[in-house]
Design a protein around this motif. Structure first.
Motif, mmCIF file in Angstrom:
data_model
loop_
_atom_site.group_PDB
_atom_site.id
_atom_site.type_symbol
_atom_site.label_atom_id
_atom_site.label_comp_id
_atom_site.label_asym_id
_atom_site.label_seq_id
_atom_site.Cartn_x
_atom_site.Cartn_y
_atom_site.Cartn_z
ATOM 1 N N GLU A 42 84.533 36.734 29.204
ATOM 2 C CA GLU A 42 84.413 35.304 29.491
ATOM 3 C C GLU A 42 85.348 34.555 28.544
ATOM 4 O OE1 GLU A 42 81.241 31.810 28.481
ATOM 5 O OE2 GLU A 42 80.439 33.601 29.445
ATOM 6 N N MET A 44 87.557 30.554 27.911
ATOM 7 C CA MET A 44 87.970 29.210 28.314
ATOM 8 C C MET A 44 89.039 28.719 27.352
ATOM 9 S SD MET A 44 84.524 27.132 29.405
ATOM 10 C CE MET A 44 83.280 27.891 30.461
ATOM 11 N N LEU A 170 83.881 23.177 24.388
ATOM 12 C CA LEU A 170 83.721 24.338 25.253
ATOM 13 C C LEU A 170 82.429 25.099 24.978
ATOM 14 C CD1 LEU A 170 87.378 25.707 25.348
ATOM 15 C CD2 LEU A 170 86.223 24.218 26.997
ATOM 16 N N GLY A 172 81.305 27.878 23.492
ATOM 17 C CA GLY A 172 81.210 29.267 23.928
ATOM 18 C C GLY A 172 80.112 30.059 23.252
ATOM 19 N N MET A 440 89.124 28.455 33.024
ATOM 20 C CA MET A 440 87.980 29.322 32.769
ATOM 21 C C MET A 440 88.182 30.677 33.420
ATOM 22 S SD MET A 440 85.027 26.478 33.578
ATOM 23 C CE MET A 440 86.027 25.446 34.686
ATOM 24 N N TYR A 441 87.735 31.698 32.733
ATOM 25 C CA TYR A 441 87.832 33.059 33.259
ATOM 26 C C TYR A 441 86.497 33.763 33.076
ATOM 27 C CZ TYR A 441 89.084 37.976 33.789
ATOM 28 O OH TYR A 441 89.120 39.271 34.209
#
Length: 443
Positions: A42, A44, A170, A172, A440-441
């Motif tokens: 994941e 960003m 973000l 995370g 985003m991934y």
């Protein structure tokens, strides 16, 4: 404009790593005889710009960059009595440029750390699931618990260390440092959780809490939930010392969400009461919201119209109690505005779910299956004797699913301060133009 070239290079490296990751298809590491190991990614990366900031000095806006990249190994081993599972993951994150407009990061943050480290067991019939360790936990819609997501940086305040690596917007990092969670999900509509959570977040003063959650779930109509929890410990006097008051506090949450069996209808609500505590001044606060939406499925682009009203109590100086609502561990869950309400207001200018009432109107369109466009209007007012952070905001955003793994989201926002305190923080009453673009991934 302020610059921080060394950290900008660090962020470029992080963004490059994220872009490289998007081109690599993750695959199961191992799958044999009921034993599996998977690698999940994941990440960003975003660029952000504001015309104003909220440090009390009229010195223009900020331009900054944020990014994180997170990788997890998750393994499962099926046995006759159930499945043993576990996960281990790390996260790299940082902020570059000027730092964010709220002053929560300086633009000189970067860090590599363990994000997840947990083990668990699920019974063979799926009724019981027990896990312990460093992991994320969300309660209901995330109105008061959506992981331990606040991630501040180097704020440059002598004697106060709240640096968690940055990437403030973000967010995370979502895992609590230590947890014990028992999920119980028998046949039928009733399920529940027993949970113990320990934060290692300096902003949250290492808050520890425990609780129980019961839910009634109907796939066609929706869900109702009732939760009780108590704050077991707070590291008083550390960081900003703003959460000393939550020590010993009891919290009750009643909530519901669903369609009531009506196609295209969305309804959601939650009421939270906070009381008691181990400090001399007792808590007596509450917050609630009601929300309704309708999707016009037969119209072009399937427009959805949604309205929400929320109220978060502020302290009343005429009483001996503390009525200021403690928003606890709220976070981003089902989309923009839940539960960071207003991209500028909630993240930088205030308020942030305490001492205010808020109205939101949202319209979303879906021109294509891979494209969503949303427009939100926000109106913020103050409650009781809370700081006057009244204002209004308009946010226009796009979610473009480039493929199954990559999403691109640009946003344009405009925030107008109205309250005396937020005008003082901004050092003027000008409108604030806000721009961001986030890649985003997920895999």
């Amino acid at each position: 404009m302020k610059k921080n070239n060394s950290t900008f290079l660090k962020l470029n490296t992080l963004v490059a790593a994220l872009m490289t990751a998007t081109a690599v298809q993750a695959a199961p590491v191992y799958d044999q005889d009921g034993k599996t190991v998977e690698f999940n990614v994941e990440g960003m990366a975003g660029v952000f710009s504001t015309e104003e900031n909220y440090n009390g000095v009229d010195d223009g806006g900020n331009f900054w960059q944020e990014g994180y990249l997170k990788g997890d190994l998750v393994g499962r081993n099926a046995t006759g009595s159930g499945t043993v599972y576990g996960g281990l993951g790390v996260i790299a994150l940082g902020t570059g440029g000027d730092g964010d407009a709220g002053g929560y990061t300086s633009g000189d943050e970067s860090e590599l750390k363990i994000e997840n480290a947990f083990i668990g067991w699920q019974s063979s019939n799926g009724v019981f699931d027990l896990s312990v360790g460093r992991q994320q936990f969300t309660l209901g819609d995330g109105f008061i618990i959506a992981g331990d997501a606040i991630s501040l940086g180097d704020m440059g305040i002598p004697g106060i260390d709240v640096d968690r690596g940055g990437a403030y917007y973000l967010a995370g990092q979502k895992s609590f440092d230590r947890t014990a969670v028992l999920k119980i999900d028998p046949e039928g509509p009733v399920r529940g959780d027993l949970f113990w959570l320990q934060s290692d977040n300096p902003y949250h003063q290492d808050t520890e809490l425990g609780g129980v959650n019961l839910e009634w779930v109907d796939d066609a109509k929706g869900a109702l939930g009732l939760s009780y929890m108590s704050v077991l410990d707070v590291d008083k006097g550390t960081a900003f010392g703003i959460w000393d008051q939550r020590d010993g506090m009891d919290i009750i949450s009643l909530r519901g969400q669903g369609s009531m069996g009506v196609e295209n209808l969305f309804l959601s609500f939650e009421y939270v009461n906070e009381s008691g505590g181990d400090t001399a001044v007792k808590n007596d606060a509450n917050a609630w919201y009601v929300e309704g939406g309708w999707t016009f499925a037969d119209l072009p682009w399937s427009p959805t119209l949604n309205y929400r009203h929320g109220k978060f109590s502020g302290d009343d100086s005429s009483t001996a109690n503390n009525e200021a609502f403690d928003p606890l561990f709220f976070g981003f869950t089902r989309g923009f505005g839940t539960w960071f309400q207003g991209e500028v207001a909630s993240n930088y200018a205030g308020p942030a779910n305490s001492g205010n009432d808020v109205d939101r109107i949202e319209v979303t369109l879906q021109p294509r299956d891979d494209l969503t466009v949303g427009l939100q209007y926000w109106d913020f007012g103050k409650d009781a004797d809370a700081a006057d952070l009244a204002g209004s905001e308009v946010d226009l955003y796009v979610l473009w699913s480039i493929n199954d793994n990559v999403v691109f989201s640009p946003m344009l926002g405009y925030y107008k301060p109205d309250g005396a305190d937020v005008i003082a923080n901004q050092s003027n009453d000008d409108g604030n133009l806000y721009l961001q673009a986030v890649l985003m991934y997920f895999y």
